[in-house]
Design an enzyme around this catalytic site. Structure first.
Site, PDB file in Angstrom:
ATOM      1  N   ASP A   1      92.039  84.825  47.780  1.00  0.00           N
ATOM      2  CA  ASP A   1      93.064  85.836  47.515  1.00  0.00           C
ATOM      3  C   ASP A   1      93.457  86.438  48.864  1.00  0.00           C
ATOM      4  O   ASP A   1      92.642  86.471  49.794  1.00  0.00           O
ATOM      5  CB  ASP A   1      92.490  86.905  46.593  1.00  0.00           C
TER       6      ASP A   1
ATOM      7  N   CYS B   1      52.191  75.348  31.522  1.00  0.00           N
ATOM      8  CA  CYS B   1      51.996  76.673  30.922  1.00  0.00           C
ATOM      9  C   CYS B   1      53.340  77.353  30.677  1.00  0.00           C
ATOM     10  O   CYS B   1      53.621  77.840  29.578  1.00  0.00           O
ATOM     11  CB  CYS B   1      51.154  77.564  31.837  1.00  0.00           C
TER      12      CYS B   1
END
Length: 800
Positions: free
Chosen positions: A496, A16
């Site tokens: 970082d 479906c």
């Protein structure tokens, strides 16, 4: 391009959702359509100039499905005549997503039916206000039920109704077994007409939706689960009707009827759907928990008085009163008062944060001590919590690449099964049991029923819902299912430094004057020059200068030299503050300071050279300490087999000192902001799968370049657009948790797909050779769907 979400009704299996997705993608003007079976939702991106939302909804309807709609009633103010009501009605009717709008002048009410997910109550109110009238949602209306709860209740009613009629038929079936000959079965129940009377309501009332779904699917040239169920049960039912009619010419002749097969099959399938609906409801618990954090009402100060209003009526600019112990309703800024605010539900920080006038506050956090007056800045869908909920919903509604493969398979699966069923019937009636319809029919029905692809369609989306929901509870927001899948393959994590490994709050530590400059003079000059910079190191210097009692001087001609430092004019003197590269660029020799510079850098300090009027004047150093959990988090990442690298713009000595403290051996230092992405590319060229972790703003290019970008953020600064994954809490352990959650989720999906494929691969041949009774096939089919969902729900218990 416009993007909308539609809640689709009527889908029962992967075939479906695949059909709806294909149908929508074929529309002219449609850029992309993605349909999620578990959420029963379609996300569409389309060109409004070529296709309208109504066209898309009509397409869904033509495919045999529906689009979920809501109905709301509003009190309208300001109308004085029929022209007013006509104007409001016309304006609402033109609003994209509105199905119908009726305005009653006498009652001063509007009833609006609109597409669920496309529009909100606030959007409708805003449209009425734009037209020139006022609107509020009716306060005395019954609260709207969750659509999942509605579905559960509907399936409960279907099951109970079916069970009443199926139990007597089940009694007759059980009584046929050799080991249950001792059971008493009333003669009445053996009457074919009584059995037909019991089976017919189940077949056509409870089973009606299967016929409807099958008809719509076949009308559109495709097949789904409804086709299989309708074919299988109809074969059993109508063959039994044929036998019952035959019995009229053979009174007293006992025959094998299959009314109980069709009735029990439908009952078991509905029972499976009931269990499935309940389990799917549990898979969205994370969203409910997040929504539960929101305040329901707010106290608005108007004309000097406090008025309690529903949260959805709060507007930006409203002044709100928040007492101790109450939730802060929306994101805003404190205008009066001071307090400690518990932000743990958003940021994960257990220690309350001191707040005073001018400080920002996050909606849904708890005011613990003082009375606050807060100006609303972000309301409704713009608040931090609303954005978090939105990201989680998008993640749960998106498709992982692994799911698309399952979708393609399920799209051709049903026609293949129908073909196998036909071949099974022919082989049985011609070779295995020549001329005998009964055994051929049983084997055929079993094949049709056992092969329903429900489990295949649910295998991936339910796991993604559960996995991303559990991650959200731990402050990890996956932007989509594809990122949830991609994170499992990470082998290199690039961190970082500032604000990620470290606290991001450097403090002034050392002042080393040179020549005739005193420490105080150097502080004043450097601090005044840095006052114009937004860089964290500059703020640390300025803060340190003020703490030491030095007065800053007004700065002129401030200029930030990206990656090098700053230039400014203070009291007529040209001040340079920055790295060796800046001094070299300006042809200023700092050899007299090199030894001191190296000592400070080896201690992990970030040392900045200061030059005044072209001559070296000294060094100012700051230090940024690592987060308390950074070392533990790095250790966890290494234990998971990941290569950890720290990347920073700092010089190598400072970077290595910080890295060593965090337990990181590999460092990439002195990288300019625009060079971080290139460093990520270099790692990828080595065959690595790289995750970049940064603040989501300064590191945006690197985050976008990496295979997976993870943004460290807090509730009011969640970098939704910069990264694939947002870590709301600043704890680096969230990186390990995110990768672990991805691995667990993908493992869960693979388990589901293995059992779903394995179930069908094994079940179909077993059914075809006649070793599986139809009612057992129905029970197995129901169990397969439920087991897949329950297996996915195990992800909600993963410890993070």
């Amino acid at each position: 391009m416009a993007q909308k979400e539609l809640n689709i009704t009527g889908m029962t299996c992967a075939a479906c959702s695949t059909r709806v997705e294909k149908g929508l993608n074929r529309m002219n003007g449609m850029e992309k359509a993605s349909v999620n079976l578990a959420l029963e939702r379609a996300t569409v991106s389309y060109d409004p100039d070529k296709v309208s939302l109504n066209d898309i909804q009509d397409k869904v309807t033509s495919l045999g499905y529906g689009v979920s709609v809501k109905k709301e009633e509003f009190d309208i103010t300001g109308m004085t005549c029929a022209a007013c009501s006509a104007r409001v009605e016309k304006g609402l009717s033109r609003l994209e997503g509105v199905k119908s709008a009726t305005v009653n002048l006498a009652l001063e009410q509007a009833t609006v039916e609109y597409t669920d997910g496309v529009l909100s109550v606030d959007d409708i109110i805003a449209r009425v206000e734009k037209i020139g009238y006022g609107a509020t949602r009716k306060q005395d209306r019954a609260p709207e039920e969750d659509h999942r709860q509605t579905e559960i209740k509907r399936q409960q009613k279907r099951f109970l109704f079916s069970l009443i009629f199926a139990v007597p038929l089940l009694w007759t079936m059980v009584g046929h077994f050799s080991f249950t000959k001792w059971m008493y079965v009333p003669d009445l129940l053996m009457n074919p007409w009584v059995q037909m009377a019991l089976a017919t309501p189940v077949q056509f009332i409870v089973g009606g939706p299967f016929y409807t779904g099958a008809y719509k699917a076949l009308r559109n040239g495709s097949a789904n689960m409804d086709v299989l169920v309708a074919l299988g049960t109809s074969a059993a039912y109508f063959y039994s009707v044929y036998l019952a009619i035959q019995s009229l010419s053979m009174p007293g002749h006992t025959m094998g009827l299959y009314f109980e097969t069709s009735a029990v099959l439908i009952t078991l399938i509905v029972l499976g759907k009931l269990f499935e609906a309940k389990a799917k409801g549990r898979s969205s618990e994370a969203i409910k928990k997040l929504m539960g954090l929101q305040a329901k009402t707010a106290f608005v100060i108007r004309d000097g008085e406090e008025v309690e209003i529903p949260l959805e009526q709060v507007k930006a600019g409203d002044l709100l009163a928040v007492r101790p112990g109450e939730k802060i309703p929306v994101d805003g800024v404190i205008k009066e008062g001071q307090s400690a605010v518990n932000e743990s539900m958003i940021t994960g920080e257990s220690v309350p944060v001191d707040k005073t006038a001018g400080d920002a506050v996050i909606g849904s956090t708890i005011n613990q001590q003082g009375f606050l007056k807060i100006e609303a800045v972000k309301v409704g869908k713009d608040t931090a919590l609303a954005q978090i909920i939105r990201v989680v919903e998008q993640a749960q509604g998106s498709k992982a690449p692994i799911q698309r493969q399952a979708d393609r398979i399920s799209g051709i699966f049903v026609p293949i099964v129908v073909g196998i069923a036909i071949v099974t019937f022919i082989v049985w009636i011609s070779l295995v049991s020549p001329g005998e319809v009964a055994p051929a029919l049983e084997a055929t029905i079993s094949v049709l029923v056992i092969a329903c692809p429900c489990a295949l369609g649910l295998a991936t989306p339910v796991s993604i819902m559960a996995g991303s929901g559990r991650a959200a509870e731990a402050g990890i927001l996956f932007k989509g299912g594809e990122h949830l899948e991609a994170a499992q393959g990470i082998d290199t994590v690039v961190l970082d430094k500032t604000g990620t490994v470290t606290k991001g709050e450097p403090v002034l530590t050392d002042v080393v004057p040179l020549g005739n400059w005193t420490e105080e003079e150097l502080l004043i000059m450097a601090g005044s020059a840095e006052a114009g910079s937004e860089h964290p190191l500059a703020k640390a210097i300025v803060s340190g200068v003020r703490e030491r009692g030095a007065a800053l001087i007004e700065t002129t001609d401030f200029q930030a030299v990206s990656g090098f430092g700053i230039r400014a004019v203070v009291d007529g003197k040209v001040i340079l503050a920055g790295t060796r590269k800046l001094m070299m660029k300006e042809n200023i020799s700092v050899s007299d300071l090199e030894e001191t510079l190296l000592e400070l850098e080896e201690q992990g300090r970030t040392a900045m050279l200061i030059a005044i009027d072209g001559e070296p004047a000294g060094i100012i150093a700051v230090a940024d300490t690592i987060k308390d959990t950074s070392k533990e988090a790095v250790s966890r990442l290494k234990q998971m087999g990941l290569d950890v690298i720290m990347m920073t713009g700092d010089n190598e000595r400072t970077a290595r000192a910080i890295a060593a403290e965090a337990g990181i051996e590999k460092v990439i230092s002195e990288v300019l902001p625009d060079g971080k992405a290139n460093e990520v590319k270099k790692l990828q060229e080595q065959g690595r799968t790289v995750a970049m972790v940064g603040d989501g703003i300064n590191d945006a290019p690197a985050l976008a370049t990496a295979d997976t970008g993870l943004a460290i953020g807090t509730g009011t600064d969640v970098a939704m657009e910069a990264a694939d994954i947002t870590l709301i809490r600043g704890d680096l352990n969230s990186i390990a948790d995110a990768i672990m959650m991805s691995r667990n989720t993908m493992k869960n999906i693979r388990q589901n797909l293995f059992w779903a494929f394995g179930y069908n691969t094994l079940g179909i041949p077993v059914a075809a050779i006649g070793l599986l009774a139809p009612w057992l096939a129905g029970a197995a089919m129901a169990f397969s769907s439920v087991s897949v969902v329950l297996n996915a729900l195990r992800l909600q218990r993963v410890k993070l």
